[in-house]
Design a protein around this motif. Structure first.
Motif, PDB file in Angstrom:
ATOM      1  N   GLY A  23      42.051  40.998  35.503  1.00 32.30           N
ATOM      2  CA  GLY A  23      42.834  41.682  34.753  1.00 32.30           C
ATOM      3  C   GLY A  23      43.586  41.434  34.231  1.00 32.30           C
ATOM      4  N   ASN A  81      42.611  46.064  40.486  1.00 30.54           N
ATOM      5  CA  ASN A  81      41.037  46.182  40.127  1.00 30.54           C
ATOM      6  C   ASN A  81      40.767  44.593  40.018  1.00 30.54           C
ATOM      7  N   SER A 204      34.307  36.016  33.571  1.00 33.19           N
ATOM      8  CA  SER A 204      36.186  35.406  33.694  1.00 33.19           C
ATOM      9  C   SER A 204      35.307  33.950  33.431  1.00 33.19           C
TER      10      SER A 204
END
Ligand code: GSH
Length: 207
Positions: A23, A81, A204
């Motif tokens: 992230g 994260n 991703s």
């Protein structure tokens, strides 16, 4: 922070996937480097990354970090994260590091050596020191590694066990490079194909 890279190349893709997994993409300014024009070999770029390759991470304090593994270590540690890409326990860290090295040396870099030495590679201006025999030998290494990874994936969901890790990112980039360099991925490697489909569907990568 800044990432000096170029779209569509396998090593920059590794870092972009790692950033997306954690992230962290929105925190990065991507600075394009004209690799085909040789900008990565200029004095100005070498001052940032003496390896004369992309990608290179530049932190806000001016520190430069080259090498995808080191950049991924930084991103993984700096951004809590998302999945841990490099592992948290001693055993996981060692297993991920081992599989990442096998994917990097045996697949991604082996395909790269084939591409740079046994094909026109990046063109005559950049490929000034080719050895086709060495390149073709590394193509065999890449295909042997694909078969090894297929065996690993017969027993494991991901390359280092049950969880996605940087080893999967490296191997995924290696297979993309194999497609680009026309290194055949044997159709008999069904575990590898199923794993590749699963990894490609991750946000991703798919996004
Ligand atoms: N081990 C390096 C490899 C980086 C690398 O080879 N990058 C390629 C692009 S995928 C490059 O810059 N090639 C330029 C050249 O071969 O002159 C890393 O992890 O960063």
């Amino acid at each position: 922070m800044k990432v000096y890279d170029i779209d569509g190349f396998p090593n920059p893709a590794r870092v972009r996937i790692a950033l997306a997994e954690k992230g962290a993409t929105a925190d990065v300014e991507f600075i394009p480097v004209d690799v085909m024009g040789g900008e990565h070999r200029s004095e100005a770029y070498r001052a940032k990354n003496p390896d004369a390759v992309v990608p290179c991470l530049e932190l806000d304090d001016g520190t430069h970090i080259g090498q995808c593994n080191a950049i991924t270590e930084y991103i993984d540690a700096a951004y809590p994260n998302g999945p841990s890409l490099t592992g948290t326990t001693a055993k996981d860290r060692a297993r991920i590091s081992m599989m990442n090295a096998r994917a990097e040396d045996g697949l991604l870099n082996a395909v790269g050596t084939y591409f740079h030495h046994a094909t026109p590679g990046l063109g005559p201006d950049l490929e000034t020191n080719q050895c086709a025999e060495w390149g073709n030998r590394q193509k065999d290494v890449a295909q042997q590694t694909m078969a090894y990874l297929d065996d690993v994936l017969a027993e494991n969901a991901y390359l280092a066990g049950d969880e996605f890790s940087v080893a999967d990112i490296t191997a995924f980039a290696g297979l993309s490079f194999a497609d680009f360099a026309k290194v055949e991925i044997p159709a008999t490697l069904t575990n590898l194909a199923a794993w590749r489909e699963k990894v490609a569907a991750r946000p991703s990568i798919a996004a």
